[in-house]
Design an enzyme around this catalytic site. Structure first.
Site, mmCIF file in Angstrom:
data_model
loop_
_atom_site.group_PDB
_atom_site.id
_atom_site.type_symbol
_atom_site.label_atom_id
_atom_site.label_comp_id
_atom_site.label_asym_id
_atom_site.label_seq_id
_atom_site.Cartn_x
_atom_site.Cartn_y
_atom_site.Cartn_z
ATOM 1 N N ALA A 296 0.885 -0.583 0.025
ATOM 2 C CA ALA A 296 0.191 0.099 0.147
ATOM 3 C C ALA A 296 0.546 1.172 0.049
ATOM 4 O O ALA A 296 2.286 1.266 0.511
ATOM 5 C CB ALA A 296 -0.947 -0.197 1.036
ATOM 6 N N GLY B 50 0.761 -5.240 0.350
ATOM 7 C CA GLY B 50 -0.198 -5.395 -0.266
ATOM 8 C C GLY B 50 0.261 -6.255 -1.551
ATOM 9 O O GLY B 50 -0.856 -6.489 -2.532
ATOM 10 N N GLU C 235 -0.061 -9.645 -0.567
ATOM 11 C CA GLU C 235 -1.551 -9.592 -0.908
ATOM 12 C C GLU C 235 -2.396 -10.416 -2.060
ATOM 13 O O GLU C 235 -3.128 -10.684 -2.370
ATOM 14 C CB GLU C 235 -2.546 -8.909 -0.640
ATOM 15 C CG GLU C 235 -1.950 -9.191 1.482
ATOM 16 C CD GLU C 235 -2.511 -8.086 2.411
ATOM 17 O OE1 GLU C 235 -2.069 -6.624 1.789
ATOM 18 O OE2 GLU C 235 -3.368 -7.957 3.450
ATOM 19 N N GLU D 10 3.471 -5.157 7.513
ATOM 20 C CA GLU D 10 2.587 -4.527 8.180
ATOM 21 C C GLU D 10 2.741 -3.717 9.402
ATOM 22 O O GLU D 10 2.761 -3.295 10.294
ATOM 23 C CB GLU D 10 0.951 -4.431 7.644
ATOM 24 C CG GLU D 10 0.918 -4.437 6.137
ATOM 25 C CD GLU D 10 0.896 -6.218 5.400
ATOM 26 O OE1 GLU D 10 1.729 -6.754 5.749
ATOM 27 O OE2 GLU D 10 0.460 -6.065 4.337
#
Ligand code: COA
Length: 258
Positions: free
Chosen positions: A64, A107, A110, A130
């Protein structure tokens, strides 16, 4: 739609290639996530035979866009947007292949987990870092990583932020194949081409049965399979495949994708 932060190519054999192109680190900004969602919608509306998701050479995607983080109010917006885009990609009725060249972090990891199959280059590095920012994965990582590598390894990775190199990723099932960096796209395209020549509607039905079954009990999953088994016999490809086998032996059917 015209994309600015990714490219979406459709090859003649029906394979689509989605490539992130958001600067050096492919940070998953809100704008890029919106484009991934729009591309997934485009692919849903006009389904390809297979999809390859790739990123930058050294960095598949660095997660992100950290500068867009704020407090809980921002998280309430960012999380559902990422989930919606990745869920749409995951639900495509064909195999979605991640071609992971380098770092797939946060991300980025992910996104690869929202794909059905991960081909990693020998330089690939996966991780959910994270927690090192004091937060947790919000793009499906706590759920999809646990389903792919099991809860204990997922917890170890997510709670320490430890990054996993290609060889270990292969060992724990996070990568399905590891190839040289030079052959990464060739291998992904080769797999895509094999799928494109197959019974693509049946492939989509099979993928759906596996995914729906995984989120329910064994008994309910077996019923999902029975329904899907009946459904696939309604396809033209099933008639072609069975007839071709009886007349010419295995592996010679020329499917039509209906
Ligand atoms: N969001 C925003 N900016 C990011 C970013 C992210 N997820 N990841 C990297 N960047 C920025 C860096 O701040 C740096 O900016 P600068 O050039 O203005 O200083 C630039 O991208 C290059 O990063 P850098 O760390 O210097 O490059 P590197 O090649 O040494 O390392 C990574 C690349 C991807 C391994 C490293 O940047 C990294 O670990 N990024 C964060 C990953 C992460 O925690 N993701 C989860 C987010 S929730």
């Amino acid at each position: 739609m015209a994309y600015e932060l990714l490219t979406l190519e459709r090859h003649d054999n029906g394979v689509a290639v989605l490539t992130l192109a958001n600067g050096k680190v492919n940070a998953l900004s809100g704008a890029l996530v919106a484009e991934i969602g729009a591309a997934a919608q485009d692919l849903t509306d006009s389904p390809p035979s297979a999809v390859i998701v790739s990123g930058g050479d050294r960095i598949f995607a660095a997660g992100a866009e950290i500068s867009e983080f704020g407090g809980p109010d921002e998280a309430k917006v960012i999380g559902p947007e990422i989930h919606a885009a990745f869920d749409r990609l995951a639900a495509l009725p064909c195999l979605v292949i991640a071609a992971v060249s380098g770092y797939a972090l946060g991300g980025g990891c992910e996104l690869s987990l929202a794909c059905d199959y991960r081909i990693a280059s020998e330089r690939a590095v996966f991780g959910q870092p994270e927690i090192l920012l004091g937060i947790i994965p919000g793009g499906g990582g706590t759920q999809r990583l646990a389903r792919v590598v099991g809860p204990s390894k997922a917890k170890e990775m997510c709670l320490t932020g430890r990054q996993v190199k290609a060889e270990e990723a292969l060992r724990i099932g996070l990568a399905d194949e590891v190839v040289s960096p030079e052959s990464l796209m060739d291998r992904a395209l080769e797999l895509g081409a094999t799928l494109a020549k197959g019974a693509t509607v049946g492939q989509g039905i099979c993928k759906r049965a596996i995914d729906e079954g995984l989120s329910t009990s064994l008994a309910a999953g077996l019923q999902i399979e029975l329904d899907a088994f009946v459904e696939v016999f309604g396809t033209e490809d099933s008639q072609i495949g069975v007839k071709s086998f009886l007349e010419n032996g295995p592996g010679k059917a020329e499917f039509v994708g209906r």
